[in-house]
Design a protein around this motif. Structure first.
Motif, PDB file in Angstrom:
ATOM      1  N   ALA A  12       1.055  -1.086  -0.394  1.00 17.87           N
ATOM      2  CA  ALA A  12      -0.182  -0.110  -0.425  1.00 17.87           C
ATOM      3  C   ALA A  12       0.909   1.569   0.148  1.00 17.87           C
ATOM      4  N   SER A  13       2.248   1.259   0.673  1.00 16.26           N
ATOM      5  CA  SER A  13       3.016   2.147   1.019  1.00 16.26           C
ATOM      6  C   SER A  13       3.254   2.998  -0.649  1.00 16.26           C
ATOM      7  N   MET A  14       3.881   1.552  -1.558  1.00 15.30           N
ATOM      8  CA  MET A  14       4.517   1.524  -2.425  1.00 15.30           C
ATOM      9  C   MET A  14       3.443   1.814  -3.651  1.00 15.30           C
ATOM     10  N   LEU A  15       2.234   1.478  -3.461  1.00 11.41           N
ATOM     11  CA  LEU A  15       1.598   2.008  -4.291  1.00 11.41           C
ATOM     12  C   LEU A  15       1.315   3.456  -4.110  1.00 11.41           C
ATOM     13  N   ALA A  16       0.725   4.252  -2.626  1.00  7.48           N
ATOM     14  CA  ALA A  16       0.835   5.670  -2.747  1.00  7.48           C
ATOM     15  C   ALA A  16       2.353   6.366  -2.933  1.00  7.48           C
ATOM     16  N   ALA A  17       2.963   5.912  -2.761  1.00  2.00           N
ATOM     17  CA  ALA A  17       4.368   6.806  -3.110  1.00  2.00           C
ATOM     18  C   ALA A  17       4.408   6.637  -4.366  1.00  2.00           C
ATOM     19  N   ILE A  18       4.095   5.342  -5.999  1.00  2.00           N
ATOM     20  CA  ILE A  18       3.697   5.883  -7.308  1.00  2.00           C
ATOM     21  C   ILE A  18       2.312   6.992  -7.464  1.00  2.00           C
ATOM     22  N   ALA A  19       1.459   6.855  -6.919  1.00  2.00           N
ATOM     23  CA  ALA A  19       0.442   7.592  -7.386  1.00  2.00           C
ATOM     24  C   ALA A  19       1.264   9.522  -6.725  1.00  2.00           C
ATOM     25  N   ARG A  20       1.825   9.693  -5.746  1.00  2.00           N
ATOM     26  CA  ARG A  20       1.992  10.872  -5.462  1.00  2.00           C
ATOM     27  C   ARG A  20       3.556  11.159  -6.374  1.00  2.00           C
ATOM     28  N   ARG A  25       4.656  14.687 -10.832  1.00  2.00           N
ATOM     29  CA  ARG A  25       5.004  15.223 -12.435  1.00  2.00           C
ATOM     30  C   ARG A  25       4.690  15.128 -13.398  1.00  2.00           C
ATOM     31  N   LYS A  26       3.025  15.149 -13.291  1.00  2.00           N
ATOM     32  CA  LYS A  26       1.923  15.450 -14.400  1.00  2.00           C
ATOM     33  C   LYS A  26       2.052  17.135 -13.889  1.00  2.00           C
ATOM     34  N   GLY A  27       1.875  17.595 -12.921  1.00  2.00           N
ATOM     35  CA  GLY A  27       2.300  19.361 -12.181  1.00  2.00           C
ATOM     36  C   GLY A  27       3.404  19.680 -12.776  1.00  2.00           C
ATOM     37  N   GLU A  28       4.278  19.297 -12.973  1.00  2.00           N
ATOM     38  CA  GLU A  28       5.320  19.731 -13.387  1.00  2.00           C
ATOM     39  C   GLU A  28       5.833  19.815 -14.761  1.00  2.00           C
ATOM     40  N   ARG A  29       4.879  19.148 -15.731  1.00  2.00           N
ATOM     41  CA  ARG A  29       4.489  19.099 -17.219  1.00  2.00           C
ATOM     42  C   ARG A  29       3.741  20.221 -17.585  1.00  2.00           C
ATOM     43  N   GLN A  30       2.655  20.467 -16.368  1.00  2.00           N
ATOM     44  CA  GLN A  30       1.294  20.965 -16.942  1.00  2.00           C
ATOM     45  C   GLN A  30       2.320  22.137 -16.793  1.00  2.00           C
ATOM     46  N   THR A  31       3.307  22.383 -15.364  1.00  2.00           N
ATOM     47  CA  THR A  31       4.040  24.477 -15.070  1.00  2.00           C
ATOM     48  C   THR A  31       5.064  24.076 -16.769  1.00  2.00           C
TER      49      THR A  31
END
Length: 86
Positions: A12-20, A25-31
């Motif tokens: 669960a921790s690994m999946l949460a880290a990947i989601a974050r 990364r998406k926010g950086e691309r949009q910026t």
């Protein structure tokens, strides 16, 4: 996933880290895309700004309304009062 076990908590921790990571990364691309668009003189993407077309041309009727709102706000009128004016 059983969060009461070490294995389940780890997964669960690994999946949460990947989601974050993906969100950031998406926010950086949009910026970067927004900065690149602005550097080329493009208009912002998203909801169309009142007073302008999506191409950046002025819509005169809307622009008059926007100017009146800003003028009223700058003289001390509240947003509530401005929203009631016809």
């Amino acid at each position: 996933m059983d969060l009461t076990t070490a294995d389940g908590e780890f997964r669960a921790s690994m999946l949460a880290a990947i989601a974050r990571f993906e969100v950031r990364r998406k926010g950086e691309r949009q910026t970067r895309a927004n900065a690149q668009r602005a550097a080329k003189g493009g208009v912002p993407k998203g909801t169309r700004l009142s007073g302008y077309t999506t191409d950046g041309e002025v819509v005169h009727d809307e622009a008059e309304t926007v100017r009146a709102l800003f003028d009223g706000f700058s003289t001390g009128l509240t947003l509530r009062t401005l929203s009631r004016d016809p």
